[in-house]
Design a protein around this motif. Structure first.
Motif, PDB file in Angstrom:
ATOM      1  N   HIS A 191      44.860  29.185  58.099  1.00  0.00           N
ATOM      2  CA  HIS A 191      45.742  28.329  57.169  1.00  0.00           C
ATOM      3  C   HIS A 191      44.752  26.891  57.380  1.00  0.00           C
ATOM      4  CE1 HIS A 191      48.866  30.396  55.740  1.00  0.00           C
ATOM      5  NE2 HIS A 191      48.775  31.070  57.218  1.00  0.00           N
ATOM      6  N   GLY A 192      43.313  26.930  57.680  1.00  0.00           N
ATOM      7  CA  GLY A 192      42.589  25.951  57.803  1.00  0.00           C
ATOM      8  C   GLY A 192      42.647  24.900  58.840  1.00  0.00           C
ATOM      9  N   GLY A 193      43.802  24.969  59.956  1.00  0.00           N
ATOM     10  CA  GLY A 193      43.751  24.356  61.215  1.00  0.00           C
ATOM     11  C   GLY A 193      44.352  23.212  60.899  1.00  0.00           C
ATOM     12  N   CYS A 194      45.306  22.717  61.823  1.00  0.00           N
ATOM     13  CA  CYS A 194      45.943  21.612  61.878  1.00  0.00           C
ATOM     14  C   CYS A 194      45.420  20.805  63.315  1.00  0.00           C
ATOM     15  CB  CYS A 194      47.489  21.522  61.810  1.00  0.00           C
ATOM     16  SG  CYS A 194      48.025  22.477  60.218  1.00  0.00           S
ATOM     17  N   LEU A 195      44.683  21.539  63.999  1.00  0.00           N
ATOM     18  CA  LEU A 195      44.497  20.803  65.198  1.00  0.00           C
ATOM     19  C   LEU A 195      42.900  21.313  65.432  1.00  0.00           C
ATOM     20  CD1 LEU A 195      47.285  22.464  67.557  1.00  0.00           C
ATOM     21  CD2 LEU A 195      46.942  20.211  67.244  1.00  0.00           C
ATOM     22  N   PRO A 196      42.280  20.842  66.420  1.00  0.00           N
ATOM     23  CA  PRO A 196      40.762  21.013  66.865  1.00  0.00           C
ATOM     24  C   PRO A 196      40.892  22.390  67.150  1.00  0.00           C
ATOM     25  CG  PRO A 196      41.376  18.750  67.678  1.00  0.00           C
ATOM     26  CD  PRO A 196      42.741  19.706  67.204  1.00  0.00           C
ATOM     27  N   LEU A 197      40.402  23.364  66.504  1.00  0.00           N
ATOM     28  CA  LEU A 197      40.409  24.765  67.037  1.00  0.00           C
ATOM     29  C   LEU A 197      39.637  25.271  68.155  1.00  0.00           C
ATOM     30  CD1 LEU A 197      40.920  26.508  63.600  1.00  0.00           C
ATOM     31  CD2 LEU A 197      42.598  25.983  65.159  1.00  0.00           C
ATOM     32  N   SER A 198      38.445  24.439  68.426  1.00  0.00           N
ATOM     33  CA  SER A 198      37.576  24.480  69.573  1.00  0.00           C
ATOM     34  C   SER A 198      38.292  24.316  70.825  1.00  0.00           C
ATOM     35  CB  SER A 198      36.477  23.522  69.399  1.00  0.00           C
ATOM     36  OG  SER A 198      36.817  22.127  69.531  1.00  0.00           O
ATOM     37  N   SER A 199      39.274  23.618  70.928  1.00  0.00           N
ATOM     38  CA  SER A 199      40.186  23.767  72.132  1.00  0.00           C
ATOM     39  C   SER A 199      40.996  24.657  72.350  1.00  0.00           C
ATOM     40  CB  SER A 199      40.894  22.426  72.209  1.00  0.00           C
ATOM     41  OG  SER A 199      41.964  22.417  70.939  1.00  0.00           O
ATOM     42  N   LEU A 200      41.358  25.502  71.161  1.00  0.00           N
ATOM     43  CA  LEU A 200      42.094  26.691  71.494  1.00  0.00           C
ATOM     44  C   LEU A 200      41.370  27.887  71.782  1.00  0.00           C
ATOM     45  CD1 LEU A 200      44.495  26.167  68.270  1.00  0.00           C
ATOM     46  CD2 LEU A 200      45.098  25.405  70.568  1.00  0.00           C
ATOM     47  N   THR A 201      39.991  27.890  71.339  1.00  0.00           N
ATOM     48  CA  THR A 201      39.050  28.671  71.459  1.00  0.00           C
ATOM     49  C   THR A 201      38.553  28.953  72.769  1.00  0.00           C
ATOM     50  OG1 THR A 201      38.155  28.574  69.088  1.00  0.00           O
ATOM     51  CG2 THR A 201      36.929  29.986  70.740  1.00  0.00           C
ATOM     52  N   ASP A 202      38.491  27.735  73.570  1.00  0.00           N
ATOM     53  CA  ASP A 202      37.803  27.787  74.913  1.00  0.00           C
ATOM     54  C   ASP A 202      39.097  27.751  75.944  1.00  0.00           C
ATOM     55  OD1 ASP A 202      38.933  24.854  75.155  1.00  0.00           O
ATOM     56  OD2 ASP A 202      36.865  24.146  74.912  1.00  0.00           O
ATOM     57  N   GLY A 203      40.476  27.762  75.513  1.00  0.00           N
ATOM     58  CA  GLY A 203      41.382  27.609  76.551  1.00  0.00           C
ATOM     59  C   GLY A 203      41.774  26.554  76.990  1.00  0.00           C
ATOM     60  N   SER A 204      40.996  25.223  76.871  1.00  0.00           N
ATOM     61  CA  SER A 204      41.834  24.092  77.008  1.00  0.00           C
ATOM     62  C   SER A 204      42.910  23.458  76.522  1.00  0.00           C
ATOM     63  CB  SER A 204      40.503  23.010  76.910  1.00  0.00           C
ATOM     64  OG  SER A 204      40.293  22.879  75.659  1.00  0.00           O
ATOM     65  N   ALA A 205      43.248  23.924  75.402  1.00  0.00           N
ATOM     66  CA  ALA A 205      44.592  23.613  74.811  1.00  0.00           C
ATOM     67  C   ALA A 205      45.514  25.100  74.369  1.00  0.00           C
ATOM     68  CB  ALA A 205      44.424  22.636  73.613  1.00  0.00           C
ATOM     69  N   ARG A 206      46.633  25.060  74.203  1.00  0.00           N
ATOM     70  CA  ARG A 206      47.227  26.288  73.483  1.00  0.00           C
ATOM     71  C   ARG A 206      48.489  25.988  72.873  1.00  0.00           C
ATOM     72  NH1 ARG A 206      48.182  27.524  79.223  1.00  0.00           N
ATOM     73  NH2 ARG A 206      50.507  27.510  79.852  1.00  0.00           N
ATOM     74  N   VAL A 207      48.943  26.644  72.008  1.00  0.00           N
ATOM     75  CA  VAL A 207      50.230  26.465  71.116  1.00  0.00           C
ATOM     76  C   VAL A 207      51.112  27.717  71.767  1.00  0.00           C
ATOM     77  CG1 VAL A 207      49.143  25.484  69.308  1.00  0.00           C
ATOM     78  CG2 VAL A 207      49.469  28.124  69.178  1.00  0.00           C
ATOM     79  N   THR A 208      52.140  27.465  71.442  1.00  0.00           N
ATOM     80  CA  THR A 208      53.381  28.732  71.563  1.00  0.00           C
ATOM     81  C   THR A 208      54.210  28.837  70.393  1.00  0.00           C
ATOM     82  OG1 THR A 208      54.860  29.791  73.095  1.00  0.00           O
ATOM     83  CG2 THR A 208      55.120  27.398  72.431  1.00  0.00           C
ATOM     84  N   LEU A 209      54.934  29.870  70.273  1.00  0.00           N
ATOM     85  CA  LEU A 209      55.652  30.374  68.901  1.00  0.00           C
ATOM     86  C   LEU A 209      56.918  30.106  69.055  1.00  0.00           C
ATOM     87  CD1 LEU A 209      53.348  33.291  68.010  1.00  0.00           C
ATOM     88  CD2 LEU A 209      53.008  31.049  67.476  1.00  0.00           C
TER      89      LEU A 209
END
Length: 366
Positions: free
Chosen positions: A100-118
């Motif tokens: 959906h275009g991303g509401c966060l810097p997705l690079s941080s989700l890709t490298d595991g330094s940040a994460r979301v939960t559901l």
């Protein structure tokens, strides 16, 4: 229908199996289970450094573009070793944001330094595709969320939460900071592998992810159901491996327990359930990619994962006898995970009722 993985996914599976086998040892699992978060952060960073967390994500955000099939391969290997990392909610959350275009810097989700939960589940017999206890209303500052979500997986370490909520336009998906004003976390009483929590929302500010009423919630719930089925497939395979090892080594009346007919029947039933879980899982993955018959395929896979998965871990614990409930022996983890996964996002009965309604509404060819 050909469900072979292909060269890329086979390589991904082999690397994941090597890492999980080396890192998720019984001693390591025992140590993580006594921690505050019950999450193996070292293993999480290893998965990120190896590129496994990025593999399902789009190439545009630094991933390998292997999408949901790659996540299912990773989850199956995680389940084999009941490795305590929040793989399914974090990667599905990142996939949803990327779509959906991303509401966060997705690079941080890709490298595991940040994460979301559901946060998709609610108390009571609610269909996660149609949230009721959580609502979202627009105001001059954006959207505000009110209500309660149940058993949010692995909230510790997650900076943001994807929350499903009811709106006037239909179900919507919203992203909010885990520590935003109006957000309250209550630890859930659980004996399972993760430290989940209930989420109370009192006017918390959030961003919409996709337009409410246009299917974002339904797609995420379908993907989550398939991801959980993949994890359950791994959990049951790992459980069966423990049973085979135990029954081959243990003797009674001068014979290995594995040679007794009643025991062999139990293991044969387990194998049949596991193969049914595998076939229906990959049928659902294919249907989601093709967009044809997806809802029905997902419900079938979810039912097998719930009903068949619970049966397998129960049988495996049974054939272990008293050893099966000893927390110093690893098979109890498979039982706990399998029982929890069988009811996540609704139990087998609820899914079967939805499948019946879906089939009843279809036109029968003349």
């Amino acid at each position: 229908m050909d469900f072979s993985l292909g060269e890329e996914l086979e390589a991904l599976r082999d690397l994941a199996r090597e890492i999980f086998t080396d890192r998720a040892t019984p001693d390591r699992l025992r140590a993580v289970e006594t921690s505050d978060t019950r999450t193996d952060d070292d293993l999480w960073h290893t998965l990120a450094a190896s590129g496994l967390l990025a593999a399902p994500l789009p190439e545009a955000v630094g991933g390998a573009g292997l999408d949901l099939p790659a996540l299912c391969v990773l989850l199956e290997e995680q389940g084999r070793r009941v490795a305590p990392v929040p793989l399914w909610p974090a990667v599905l959350g990142a996939l949803t944001l990327a779509a959906h275009g991303g509401c966060l810097p997705l690079s941080s989700l890709t490298d595991g330094s940040a994460r979301v939960t559901l946060a998709l589940e609610e108390f009571g017999p609610a269909d996660p595709r149609e949230p009721r206890a959580t609502t979202a209303r627009p105001d001059e500052d954006g959207w505000r969320l009110h209500g309660t979500k149940a058993v949010v997986p692995a909230p510790a370490g997650a900076g943001h939460v994807l929350v499903s909520a009811a709106t006037d336009a239909g179900p919507g998906l919203f992203l909010l900071a885990a520590d935003a004003p109006g957000v309250t976390w209550t630890p859930a009483e659980t004996t399972t592998h993760d430290r989940s929590a209930h989420l109370d929302l009192d006017g918390a500010r959030a961003q919409p992810v996709g337009a409410p009423g246009e299917g974002a919630v339904e797609r995420l719930v379908d993907q989550a159901s398939v991801a959980l089925a993949a994890l359950q497939l791994g959990v049951t395979q790992g459980a069966l491996e423990h049973a085979a090892t135990h029954l081959t080594a243990r003797e009674q009346f001068g014979r290995p327990l594995a040679t007794f007919q009643a025991v062999r029947h139990q293991l044969a039933d387990c194998l049949i359930d596991i193969e049914a879980m595998r076939v229906t899982l990959w049928q659902a993955v294919t249907a989601l990619a093709d967009g044809e018959g997806a809802e029905q395929a997902v419900l079938v896979a979810k039912w097998w994962a719930g009903d068949g998965g619970a049966n397998v871990v129960h049988r495996v614990q049974h054939v272990h006898g008293g050893l099966g409930v000893d927390t110093d022996y690893p098979v109890h983890r498979h039982f706990l995970w399998g029982r929890q996964l069988s009811t996540t996002l609704g139990g087998p009965g609820a899914g079967l009722a939805r499948l019946g309604d879906l089939l009843a509404g279809q036109q029968v060819p003349a």
